[in-house]
Design a protein around this motif. Structure first.
Motif, PDB file in Angstrom:
ATOM      1  N   ALA A 241      -6.552   1.023  20.362  1.00 36.53           N
ATOM      2  CA  ALA A 241      -5.773   0.462  21.470  1.00 36.53           C
ATOM      3  C   ALA A 241      -4.711   1.428  21.968  1.00 36.53           C
ATOM      4  CB  ALA A 241      -5.122  -0.848  21.031  1.00 36.53           C
ATOM      5  N   LEU A 242      -4.339   2.383  21.137  1.00 36.68           N
ATOM      6  CA  LEU A 242      -3.305   3.347  21.512  1.00 36.68           C
ATOM      7  C   LEU A 242      -3.868   4.530  22.286  1.00 36.68           C
ATOM      8  CD1 LEU A 242      -0.391   4.424  21.302  1.00 36.68           C
ATOM      9  CD2 LEU A 242      -1.006   5.376  19.070  1.00 36.68           C
ATOM     10  N   LEU A 243      -4.977   5.070  21.814  1.00 41.40           N
ATOM     11  CA  LEU A 243      -5.455   6.344  22.358  1.00 41.40           C
ATOM     12  C   LEU A 243      -6.084   6.232  23.740  1.00 41.40           C
ATOM     13  CD1 LEU A 243      -6.978   8.057  19.199  1.00 41.40           C
ATOM     14  CD2 LEU A 243      -4.793   8.517  20.304  1.00 41.40           C
ATOM     15  N   VAL A 244      -6.756   5.131  24.031  1.00 35.24           N
ATOM     16  CA  VAL A 244      -7.424   5.031  25.334  1.00 35.24           C
ATOM     17  C   VAL A 244      -6.417   5.039  26.483  1.00 35.24           C
ATOM     18  CG1 VAL A 244      -8.932   3.634  26.782  1.00 35.24           C
ATOM     19  CG2 VAL A 244      -9.460   3.930  24.352  1.00 35.24           C
ATOM     20  N   PRO A 245      -5.345   4.233  26.458  1.00 35.90           N
ATOM     21  CA  PRO A 245      -4.358   4.317  27.542  1.00 35.90           C
ATOM     22  C   PRO A 245      -3.686   5.689  27.629  1.00 35.90           C
ATOM     23  CG  PRO A 245      -4.082   2.275  26.310  1.00 35.90           C
ATOM     24  CD  PRO A 245      -5.029   3.119  25.524  1.00 35.90           C
ATOM     25  N   VAL A 246      -3.454   6.318  26.472  1.00 33.03           N
ATOM     26  CA  VAL A 246      -2.856   7.664  26.483  1.00 33.03           C
ATOM     27  C   VAL A 246      -3.777   8.643  27.187  1.00 33.03           C
ATOM     28  CG1 VAL A 246      -2.239   9.618  25.019  1.00 33.03           C
ATOM     29  CG2 VAL A 246      -1.405   7.338  24.452  1.00 33.03           C
ATOM     30  N   ARG A 247      -5.071   8.567  26.877  1.00 37.32           N
ATOM     31  CA  ARG A 247      -6.044   9.448  27.540  1.00 37.32           C
ATOM     32  C   ARG A 247      -6.012   9.261  29.050  1.00 37.32           C
ATOM     33  NH1 ARG A 247     -11.725   7.140  27.209  1.00 37.32           N
ATOM     34  NH2 ARG A 247     -10.738   5.947  28.879  1.00 37.32           N
ATOM     35  N   ASN A 248      -5.882   8.024  29.495  1.00 34.26           N
ATOM     36  CA  ASN A 248      -5.910   7.750  30.929  1.00 34.26           C
ATOM     37  C   ASN A 248      -4.704   8.326  31.660  1.00 34.26           C
ATOM     38  OD1 ASN A 248      -8.283   6.364  30.497  1.00 34.26           O
ATOM     39  ND2 ASN A 248      -7.327   4.347  30.476  1.00 34.26           N
ATOM     40  N   VAL A 249      -3.602   8.527  30.947  1.00 36.48           N
ATOM     41  CA  VAL A 249      -2.383   9.068  31.570  1.00 36.48           C
ATOM     42  C   VAL A 249      -2.229  10.556  31.309  1.00 36.48           C
ATOM     43  CG1 VAL A 249       0.140   8.935  31.625  1.00 36.48           C
ATOM     44  CG2 VAL A 249      -1.209   6.836  31.425  1.00 36.48           C
ATOM     45  N   PHE A 250      -2.469  10.983  30.057  1.00 34.76           N
ATOM     46  CA  PHE A 250      -2.164  12.355  29.656  1.00 34.76           C
ATOM     47  C   PHE A 250      -3.381  13.198  29.326  1.00 34.76           C
ATOM     48  CE2 PHE A 250       1.623   9.860  28.458  1.00 34.76           C
ATOM     49  CZ  PHE A 250       2.579  10.542  29.191  1.00 34.76           C
ATOM     50  N   GLU A 251      -4.556  12.600  29.335  1.00 30.78           N
ATOM     51  CA  GLU A 251      -5.807  13.288  29.069  1.00 30.78           C
ATOM     52  C   GLU A 251      -5.957  13.658  27.587  1.00 30.78           C
ATOM     53  OE1 GLU A 251      -6.330  16.339  32.009  1.00 30.78           O
ATOM     54  OE2 GLU A 251      -6.473  14.875  33.634  1.00 30.78           O
ATOM     55  N   THR A 252      -6.963  14.491  27.301  1.00 28.20           N
ATOM     56  CA  THR A 252      -7.448  14.659  25.933  1.00 28.20           C
ATOM     57  C   THR A 252      -6.461  15.359  25.012  1.00 28.20           C
ATOM     58  OG1 THR A 252      -9.695  14.771  26.816  1.00 28.20           O
ATOM     59  CG2 THR A 252      -9.371  15.523  24.549  1.00 28.20           C
ATOM     60  N   GLU A 253      -5.720  16.325  25.491  1.00 27.17           N
ATOM     61  CA  GLU A 253      -4.837  17.095  24.618  1.00 27.17           C
ATOM     62  C   GLU A 253      -3.812  16.203  23.928  1.00 27.17           C
ATOM     63  OE1 GLU A 253      -1.728  20.883  24.765  1.00 27.17           O
ATOM     64  OE2 GLU A 253      -2.946  20.386  26.529  1.00 27.17           O
ATOM     65  N   ALA A 254      -3.261  15.253  24.670  1.00 29.44           N
ATOM     66  CA  ALA A 254      -2.286  14.331  24.082  1.00 29.44           C
ATOM     67  C   ALA A 254      -2.942  13.464  23.019  1.00 29.44           C
ATOM     68  CB  ALA A 254      -1.652  13.467  25.160  1.00 29.44           C
ATOM     69  N   MET A 255      -4.170  13.029  23.264  1.00 30.35           N
ATOM     70  CA  MET A 255      -4.896  12.246  22.263  1.00 30.35           C
ATOM     71  C   MET A 255      -4.998  13.010  20.949  1.00 30.35           C
ATOM     72  SD  MET A 255      -8.113  10.537  24.299  1.00 30.35           S
ATOM     73  CE  MET A 255      -8.747   9.777  22.797  1.00 30.35           C
ATOM     74  N   GLU A 256      -5.320  14.297  21.046  1.00 30.94           N
ATOM     75  CA  GLU A 256      -5.483  15.092  19.843  1.00 30.94           C
ATOM     76  C   GLU A 256      -4.161  15.250  19.096  1.00 30.94           C
ATOM     77  OE1 GLU A 256      -8.396  15.966  18.650  1.00 30.94           O
ATOM     78  OE2 GLU A 256      -9.255  14.928  20.372  1.00 30.94           O
ATOM     79  N   GLN A 257      -3.067  15.388  19.827  1.00 29.61           N
ATOM     80  CA  GLN A 257      -1.756  15.492  19.184  1.00 29.61           C
ATOM     81  C   GLN A 257      -1.423  14.213  18.417  1.00 29.61           C
ATOM     82  OE1 GLN A 257       0.963  16.328  22.360  1.00 29.61           O
ATOM     83  NE2 GLN A 257       0.274  18.446  22.621  1.00 29.61           N
ATOM     84  N   TYR A 262      -0.839  11.194  13.324  1.00 27.69           N
ATOM     85  CA  TYR A 262      -1.147   9.991  12.549  1.00 27.69           C
ATOM     86  C   TYR A 262      -1.792  10.363  11.223  1.00 27.69           C
ATOM     87  CZ  TYR A 262      -3.298   5.524  11.281  1.00 27.69           C
ATOM     88  OH  TYR A 262      -3.694   4.411  10.604  1.00 27.69           O
ATOM     89  N   LEU A 263      -2.795  11.217  11.278  1.00 27.14           N
ATOM     90  CA  LEU A 263      -3.476  11.620  10.051  1.00 27.14           C
ATOM     91  C   LEU A 263      -2.534  12.381   9.120  1.00 27.14           C
ATOM     92  CD1 LEU A 263      -6.928  12.727  11.517  1.00 27.14           C
ATOM     93  CD2 LEU A 263      -6.442  10.671  10.169  1.00 27.14           C
ATOM     94  N   ALA A 264      -1.667  13.224   9.683  1.00 27.83           N
ATOM     95  CA  ALA A 264      -0.724  13.982   8.857  1.00 27.83           C
ATOM     96  C   ALA A 264       0.217  13.057   8.102  1.00 27.83           C
ATOM     97  CB  ALA A 264       0.078  14.951   9.734  1.00 27.83           C
ATOM     98  N   GLU A 265       0.579  11.935   8.717  1.00 27.29           N
ATOM     99  CA  GLU A 265       1.452  10.974   8.038  1.00 27.29           C
ATOM    100  C   GLU A 265       0.763  10.386   6.807  1.00 27.29           C
ATOM    101  OE1 GLU A 265       5.132   9.686   7.625  1.00 27.29           O
ATOM    102  OE2 GLU A 265       4.587  10.672   9.506  1.00 27.29           O
TER     103      GLU A 265
END
Length: 324
Positions: A241-257, A262-265
């Motif tokens: 639910a978090l990544l899809v809206p982010v992709r729509n605004v900031f595109e793929t690079e932000a998704m990867e960040q 998240y995984l690093a945490e």
């Protein structure tokens, strides 16, 4: 504000305590109904120059108050604090925090979402097995990865029973394709998820509606809110639910960040990225449950564009889906 007399009286009592104003009266409150939707009402309340938000949820979402009690005890610095809350009604009153995180991110960039993902992971990591058992007892729905096919079929039953022509009807053919697609995802998960054993629990809280409109950026950091749709599931599912809206605004690079943070945490790297993707694909049954719990065919028709793609896109990587 029909039928809101009891709510106003409750708000008044809460604000008398919060403001230390025993003589505060209903005439001293400025109340505006900001949103009134099938899943609940949201009001702003202004008193003595301070602004508050009151939430009156659908009956199926009332357990949020009890859930928040458990989460706040384990991760008190991660959740938006309430001024008052009532477990019986689900009512919540919070102090105004200004613009939601999504608005702040449009102005400042996606870094706020990175912090949001980290905050979510900290909440999920903080829960013990005893906490999970308590959350089961208060009625949080459980969506185990191994049961994803059965739980999907159960959810699709709500929409398969709609009449032909209803925009959220799931046809027989769609239901069969969805079940087949989910079966493939479950088979892949059974093999690939072994690398998470002993590191990430199979069950924790899946916020199930985590996006930039359900969090705030405060002076102390990001604070998470609106936990009403939360279920017990694999924690990684929350990122859908978090990544899809982010992709729509900031595109793929932000998704990867965001994924990386998240995984690093969790102490993990992108070598488990494929498992994260599978967990998000497995989230479809609980995403559908947000809608089926309302048991409202008219609402399903109104929001069909957010419902039907969930089963039509099963097996599609989250980076490519239409809806979260």
């Amino acid at each position: 504000m029909a039928g809101g007399e009891a709510a106003v009286a409750w708000i008044l009592g809460a604000l008398r305590r919060e403001l230390g104003a025993a003589n505060l009266g209903e005439e001293d409150l400025e109340i505006v109904v900001e949103r009134d939707r099938v899943w609940g009402s949201l009001w702003t309340v202004t008193a003595q120059g301070r602004r508050f938000w009151f939430k009156r949820p659908h009956a199926c979402l009332r357990r949020e108050v009890q859930l928040r009690r458990v989460l706040s005890a384990r991760a008190p610095g991660e959740l938006l604090s309430t001024v008052a809350a009532c477990a019986e009604t689900g009512w919540q009153l919070t102090a105004d925090q200004g613009p939601v995180l999504a608005q702040r991110a449009r102005e400042d960039g996606p870094s706020h979402y990175v912090e949001l993902a980290r905050s979510l992971a900290r909440v999920q990591k903080s829960l013990t097995a005893a906490d999970v058992a308590e959350l089961r007892n208060i009625g949080l729905p459980v969506f185990e990865t191994g049961d994803a096919v059965a739980r999907l079929d159960e959810q699709l039953g709500w929409f398969s029973g709609l009449p032909a022509g209803h925009p959220a009807q799931c046809t027989v053919a769609e239901r069969e394709r969805a079940i087949e697609g989910m079966s493939v995802v479950v088979e892949r998960w059974a093999v690939d998820a072994r690398m998470l054993e002993g590191v990430v629990p199979e069950l924790s809280v899946d916020h199930n509606d985590l996006h930039g409109g359900n969090a705030f950026v405060t002076a102390e950091g990001v604070r998470l809110s609106d936990w009403g749709d939360t279920v017990l599931a694999h924690p990684f599912a929350s990122l859908r639910a978090l990544l899809v809206p982010v992709r729509n605004v900031f595109e793929t690079e932000a998704m990867e960040q965001i994924r990386g943070a998240y995984l690093a945490e969790w102490g993990l790297g992108e070598d488990v990225g494929d498992v994260l993707d599978l967990a998000m694909m497995l989230a479809v049954p609980q995403r559908l449950s947000c809608w089926s719990a309302l048991a409202d065919a008219d609402a399903w028709a109104e929001y069909a564009e957010y419902i039907a793609p969930l089963w039509r896109e099963i097996g599609t990587p989250v980076a490519e889906v239409e809806v979260p």
